[in-house]
Design a protein around this motif. Sequence first.
Motif, PDB file in Angstrom:
ATOM      1  N   ARG A  13       0.697  -1.264   0.235  1.00  0.00           N
ATOM      2  CA  ARG A  13      -0.080  -0.110  -0.017  1.00  0.00           C
ATOM      3  C   ARG A  13       0.490   1.062  -0.073  1.00  0.00           C
ATOM      4  O   ARG A  13       2.537   1.054   0.663  1.00  0.00           O
ATOM      5  CB  ARG A  13      -1.075   0.057   0.967  1.00  0.00           C
ATOM      6  N   ARG A  14       0.207   2.225  -0.285  1.00  0.00           N
ATOM      7  CA  ARG A  14       1.750   3.704  -0.516  1.00  0.00           C
ATOM      8  C   ARG A  14       0.132   4.266  -0.084  1.00  0.00           C
ATOM      9  O   ARG A  14      -1.402   4.611  -0.376  1.00  0.00           O
ATOM     10  CB  ARG A  14       1.648   4.127  -2.486  1.00  0.00           C
ATOM     11  N   PHE A  15       0.672   6.080   0.785  1.00  0.00           N
ATOM     12  CA  PHE A  15      -0.528   6.754   1.423  1.00  0.00           C
ATOM     13  C   PHE A  15       0.491   8.091   0.772  1.00  0.00           C
ATOM     14  O   PHE A  15       1.465   8.040   0.890  1.00  0.00           O
ATOM     15  CB  PHE A  15      -0.163   6.362   2.542  1.00  0.00           C
ATOM     16  N   GLN A  16      -0.791   8.721   0.629  1.00  0.00           N
ATOM     17  CA  GLN A  16      -0.602  10.370   0.165  1.00  0.00           C
ATOM     18  C   GLN A  16      -0.634  11.208   2.118  1.00  0.00           C
ATOM     19  O   GLN A  16      -1.876  11.386   2.638  1.00  0.00           O
ATOM     20  CB  GLN A  16      -0.844  11.076  -0.438  1.00  0.00           C
ATOM     21  N   ILE A  17       0.794  11.905   2.607  1.00  0.00           N
ATOM     22  CA  ILE A  17       0.337  12.747   3.523  1.00  0.00           C
ATOM     23  C   ILE A  17      -0.167  13.462   3.030  1.00  0.00           C
ATOM     24  O   ILE A  17       0.695  14.518   2.781  1.00  0.00           O
ATOM     25  CB  ILE A  17       1.763  13.017   4.217  1.00  0.00           C
ATOM     26  N   LYS A  18      -0.948  14.533   3.188  1.00  0.00           N
ATOM     27  CA  LYS A  18      -1.639  15.800   2.897  1.00  0.00           C
ATOM     28  C   LYS A  18      -1.743  16.866   4.138  1.00  0.00           C
ATOM     29  O   LYS A  18      -2.322  17.609   3.869  1.00  0.00           O
ATOM     30  CB  LYS A  18      -2.874  15.227   2.323  1.00  0.00           C
ATOM     31  N   GLY A  19      -2.109  16.327   5.475  1.00  0.00           N
ATOM     32  CA  GLY A  19      -1.701  16.949   6.017  1.00  0.00           C
ATOM     33  C   GLY A  19      -1.004  18.741   6.251  1.00  0.00           C
ATOM     34  O   GLY A  19      -1.499  19.186   6.976  1.00  0.00           O
ATOM     35  N   PHE A  20       0.232  18.320   6.000  1.00  0.00           N
ATOM     36  CA  PHE A  20       1.480  19.769   6.439  1.00  0.00           C
ATOM     37  C   PHE A  20       2.489  19.106   5.241  1.00  0.00           C
ATOM     38  O   PHE A  20       2.060  18.137   4.643  1.00  0.00           O
ATOM     39  CB  PHE A  20       1.809  19.324   7.584  1.00  0.00           C
ATOM     40  N   ARG A  21       2.681  20.166   5.158  1.00  0.00           N
ATOM     41  CA  ARG A  21       4.332  20.150   4.443  1.00  0.00           C
ATOM     42  C   ARG A  21       5.696  20.036   5.236  1.00  0.00           C
ATOM     43  O   ARG A  21       5.632  20.510   6.744  1.00  0.00           O
ATOM     44  CB  ARG A  21       4.349  20.945   3.398  1.00  0.00           C
ATOM     45  N   GLY A  22       6.509  19.682   4.791  1.00  0.00           N
ATOM     46  CA  GLY A  22       7.983  19.552   5.545  1.00  0.00           C
ATOM     47  C   GLY A  22       8.983  18.441   5.563  1.00  0.00           C
ATOM     48  O   GLY A  22       8.054  17.324   5.669  1.00  0.00           O
ATOM     49  N   GLN A  23      10.026  18.651   5.857  1.00  0.00           N
ATOM     50  CA  GLN A  23      10.566  17.662   6.474  1.00  0.00           C
ATOM     51  C   GLN A  23      10.818  16.586   7.704  1.00  0.00           C
ATOM     52  O   GLN A  23      11.229  16.653   8.594  1.00  0.00           O
ATOM     53  CB  GLN A  23      11.978  18.216   5.917  1.00  0.00           C
ATOM     54  N   ASP A  24       9.036  16.220   7.974  1.00  0.00           N
ATOM     55  CA  ASP A  24       8.665  15.656   9.276  1.00  0.00           C
ATOM     56  C   ASP A  24       8.753  14.352   9.461  1.00  0.00           C
ATOM     57  O   ASP A  24       7.182  13.923   9.509  1.00  0.00           O
ATOM     58  CB  ASP A  24       7.928  16.892   9.910  1.00  0.00           C
ATOM     59  N   ASP A  25      10.111  13.888   9.389  1.00  0.00           N
ATOM     60  CA  ASP A  25       9.400  11.792   8.571  1.00  0.00           C
ATOM     61  C   ASP A  25       8.526  10.980  10.167  1.00  0.00           C
ATOM     62  O   ASP A  25       8.285  10.783  10.023  1.00  0.00           O
ATOM     63  CB  ASP A  25      10.544  11.174   8.530  1.00  0.00           C
ATOM     64  N   VAL A  26       8.994  11.644  11.676  1.00  0.00           N
ATOM     65  CA  VAL A  26       8.760  11.491  12.610  1.00  0.00           C
ATOM     66  C   VAL A  26       6.408  11.599  12.702  1.00  0.00           C
ATOM     67  O   VAL A  26       5.512  10.830  13.116  1.00  0.00           O
ATOM     68  CB  VAL A  26       8.824  12.167  13.435  1.00  0.00           C
ATOM     69  N   ARG A  27       6.119  12.900  12.127  1.00  0.00           N
ATOM     70  CA  ARG A  27       5.082  13.223  11.982  1.00  0.00           C
ATOM     71  C   ARG A  27       4.237  12.379  11.506  1.00  0.00           C
ATOM     72  O   ARG A  27       3.474  11.742  11.595  1.00  0.00           O
ATOM     73  CB  ARG A  27       4.804  14.526  12.032  1.00  0.00           C
ATOM     74  N   SER A  28       5.216  12.341  10.516  1.00  0.00           N
ATOM     75  CA  SER A  28       4.590  11.685   8.679  1.00  0.00           C
ATOM     76  C   SER A  28       4.407  10.079   9.402  1.00  0.00           C
ATOM     77  O   SER A  28       2.933   9.013   9.210  1.00  0.00           O
ATOM     78  CB  SER A  28       5.027  11.335   7.810  1.00  0.00           C
ATOM     79  N   MET A  29       5.550   9.298   9.981  1.00  0.00           N
ATOM     80  CA  MET A  29       5.139   8.170  10.818  1.00  0.00           C
ATOM     81  C   MET A  29       4.290   7.765  11.347  1.00  0.00           C
ATOM     82  O   MET A  29       2.897   7.038  10.955  1.00  0.00           O
ATOM     83  CB  MET A  29       6.697   7.837  11.559  1.00  0.00           C
ATOM     84  N   HIS A  30       3.996   8.683  12.019  1.00  0.00           N
ATOM     85  CA  HIS A  30       2.878   8.580  13.492  1.00  0.00           C
ATOM     86  C   HIS A  30       1.048   9.273  12.544  1.00  0.00           C
ATOM     87  O   HIS A  30       0.326   8.317  12.915  1.00  0.00           O
ATOM     88  CB  HIS A  30       2.681   9.885  14.192  1.00  0.00           C
ATOM     89  N   GLU A  31       1.308   9.665  11.384  1.00  0.00           N
ATOM     90  CA  GLU A  31      -0.062   9.926  10.595  1.00  0.00           C
ATOM     91  C   GLU A  31       0.015   8.245   9.984  1.00  0.00           C
ATOM     92  O   GLU A  31      -1.810   8.028  10.483  1.00  0.00           O
ATOM     93  CB  GLU A  31       0.391  11.186   9.783  1.00  0.00           C
TER      94      GLU A  31
END
Length: 709
Positions: free
Chosen positions: A435-453
């Motif tokens: 599966r693959r996901f789009q992270i649209k809630g925010f922008r930036g180089q925040d891998d930690v927040r993206s992983m949590h989402e």
Amino acid sequence: MADPSSYRPRPGDIPDSPGVYRFRDEHRRVIYVGKAKSLRQRLANYFQDLAGLHPRTRSMVTTAASVEWTVVSTEVEALQLEYSWIKEYDPRFNVKYRDDKSYPYLAVTMNEQYPRVQVMRGHKKKGVRYFGPYAHAWAIRDTVDLLLRVFPVRTCSTGVFKNARRTGRPCLLGYIGKCSAPCVGRISDEDHLELAEEFCDFMTGRTGTYLRRLEKQMAQAAEELEYERAARLRDDIEALKKAMEKNAVVLADATDADLIAVAEDELEAAVQIFHVRGGRVRGQRGWVTDKVEEITTGALVEHALQQLYGEETGDAVPKEVLVPALPDPVEPVQEWLTVRRGSNVSLRIPQRGDKKALMETVQRNALQALALHKTKRASDLTTRSRALEEIADALDLDSAPLRIECYDISHLQGDDVVASMVVFEDGLQRKSEYRRFQIKGFRGQDDVRSMHEVITRRFRRYLAEKEKTGEWADGEPGLTNGHTNGATGDGSATSDGSANGDTNGLISSLTEDDGRPKRFAYPPQLVVVDGGQPQVAAAQRALDELGIDDIAVCGLAKRLEEVWLPGEDDPVILPRTSEGLYLLQRVRDEAHRFAITYQRSKRAKRIRSSPLDDVPGLGETRKQALIKHFGSVKKLRAATIDQICEVPGIGRKTAETIALALARTAPAAPAVNTATGEIMEDGAPETTAGTPGEPVPTGAPDERRGQER
């Protein structure tokens, strides 16, 4: 585990001169051999704070119980002594290349009274001339069968030879003219030896001499009306040419060279060698090694050169050796090769022309060899079972993780943030469940927040389906025949790799038409994230917030291959040869590949939809020049015509065309002030998440590390 300080020699006792050192364990076994230009400086590197050492080096120095050294006069002597000791002691922490198979050689036993041509494998013997190695033994026999017409050298075994000498009758090859029959005295010892030497000369690439000599003899026989002899010589010439055609010309000017290529990852390396003699590829071989120490590509090349030429002398060492990276320092290695050959040897990296093109071919072979080695290793059931058991032991799991899901985040400088999920069951890929996901809630180089989402989105839907359908979702993977064709959320991949579904983070129905669960509905026993402590903590926090406490989490940090667990200050260090570490690395690398592929596809669509695409006569080169100069389409749209003209290759007429085209595609229709050349924007600024037309860096993913991941 020994404390390195317990056996550390005093710095003043270590000589500041070239030499070779040996680390021994408590049983006096040699576990590592190394060389140094300065023994004092080199050994000091091993006795630092353990936390500052590479994990593989740390493992070696804590296994050792003593260190000793031998001083030599030059770095060349150190290189030779290091090779000799590695061959003698076979230390466990040194790089040791192992053949991916046993290669056959064409051998001529010049150390015998009547030299014999035969196929040989294994260790080389003194006094025997070797040609090859070849990929298959039948290729050698075909070549020999053609050459025996011209060079009828003995090919029979010792038993057959003695029996023919006893009875006075040669074997079949003697009767049909493919053996000169020294066993019955048809040829003298000296003449047969000369025949074997001519055979060796032909195999080393000196083919032109014999062809010209045979052509001259054929013409002379025809002039003397000896047509049968001329026909026989004609057939001999055709046989030689046919044997030569088996090796296509790859380098001009009758070049003698060996080409060495290396394909490597964090755990293993594959080496491929092409032997070119007389401009033709005469042999090929390959090695695979575990990287049991921290080592550069140049050092891998140095070890390959030691193994390849450590026992060779004379013409067996070619005039030229082409490599992908030079050892550091290169001078002692080049001098050592020169000593082995007896004349100058060129060791260099090809930069252009046919040699660089051939090197690229050798590199492709090395990459294929490494991939094939990994495939064979991964397909073995026993190996996979051992890998899963090792992971369970290292992570203190109740049972082997039969289903593993791995997650990775990818973006380009904070834009187009996406994530991937790959699934391994029983140690094998399940691509239909990726599966693959789009992270649209925010922008930036925040891998930690993206992983949590991502973890939250994936397992929130799992809990919803579990509550809806009952306890079947807790079953073990593989108990149903369900599959995952159909739409998935998050723009995820179906079995054919295409994207479908919505982008709201919801996974579509997880049941088949007959009510059975799809396999994607099963929870994993282990979640692996690409990263270290922060990413692991984010994934564990997401599961805790959802109330999930029966799924293990770990992270694999790429730099040192450390396994991180939630809440632990120190990583778990799996043994360097662990099949469990190898499996975790494959899972992590596959997630990284899948995420990068998706991120690039999104970026390509964004670039293709750039307003600059509508400008007539504006090619890709000038588009990139414009974006590079201004940084984004938004800034280009705000520029004046005079500012656009400052870009190399953009004239005033083209600048006016660009300005008008961008004005038509602006959020609010702008007007162009013909007096000042300024573009008047009355509309609101762009608010899209990611500016179209941003430059795309080129090169491999590793070369863009820090920008794209």
